[in-house]
Design a protein around this motif. Sequence first.
Motif, PDB file in Angstrom:
ATOM      1  N   GLN A  73       0.799  -1.224   0.000  1.00 21.15           N
ATOM      2  CA  GLN A  73       0.000   0.000   0.000  1.00 21.15           C
ATOM      3  C   GLN A  73       0.837   1.283   0.000  1.00 21.15           C
ATOM      4  O   GLN A  73       0.328   2.364   0.263  1.00 21.15           O
ATOM      5  N   ALA A  74       2.126   1.187  -0.290  1.00 24.61           N
ATOM      6  CA  ALA A  74       2.977   2.379  -0.373  1.00 24.61           C
ATOM      7  C   ALA A  74       2.769   3.063  -1.722  1.00 24.61           C
ATOM      8  O   ALA A  74       2.550   2.410  -2.734  1.00 24.61           O
ATOM      9  N   ASN A  75       2.848   4.382  -1.736  1.00 24.67           N
ATOM     10  CA  ASN A  75       2.752   5.156  -2.971  1.00 24.67           C
ATOM     11  C   ASN A  75       4.177   5.396  -3.477  1.00 24.67           C
ATOM     12  O   ASN A  75       4.916   6.177  -2.899  1.00 24.67           O
ATOM     13  N   LEU A  76       4.523   4.701  -4.553  1.00 22.56           N
ATOM     14  CA  LEU A  76       5.868   4.776  -5.133  1.00 22.56           C
ATOM     15  C   LEU A  76       5.897   5.599  -6.419  1.00 22.56           C
ATOM     16  O   LEU A  76       6.843   5.492  -7.198  1.00 22.56           O
ATOM     17  N   SER A  77       4.923   6.456  -6.622  1.00 22.68           N
ATOM     18  CA  SER A  77       4.855   7.264  -7.837  1.00 22.68           C
ATOM     19  C   SER A  77       6.126   8.101  -7.996  1.00 22.68           C
ATOM     20  O   SER A  77       6.485   8.864  -7.105  1.00 22.68           O
TER      21      SER A  77
END
Length: 94
Positions: A73-77
């Motif tokens: 669920q990490a945002n790696l954008s």
Amino acid sequence: MGLTRQDIAAVLNAPGAKLDWAGADLTGLDLSQLDLSGANFAGAKLERANFFDCQLRNTNLSQTNLEQANLSQANLSGANIRGSNLSQDDMSEA
């Protein structure tokens, strides 16, 4: 003694602080639910680190060891993960 979650949080809360942990040993550290956007972790040791539900937008994770790290669920954008070891990571919903 290595860095703690409290050390990281203190830097995040300091106005104008530089988020630079390049080469740091953060093995096994629980960094869940922190906003680490734009941080520099290049070359850091992040084995078994917990990045659950973290904001990692535009973060430099190049050449890091993320073996067995929790990135669910990490945002790696926009994150740079070139040359990183991602073996046995949990990247569900990342």
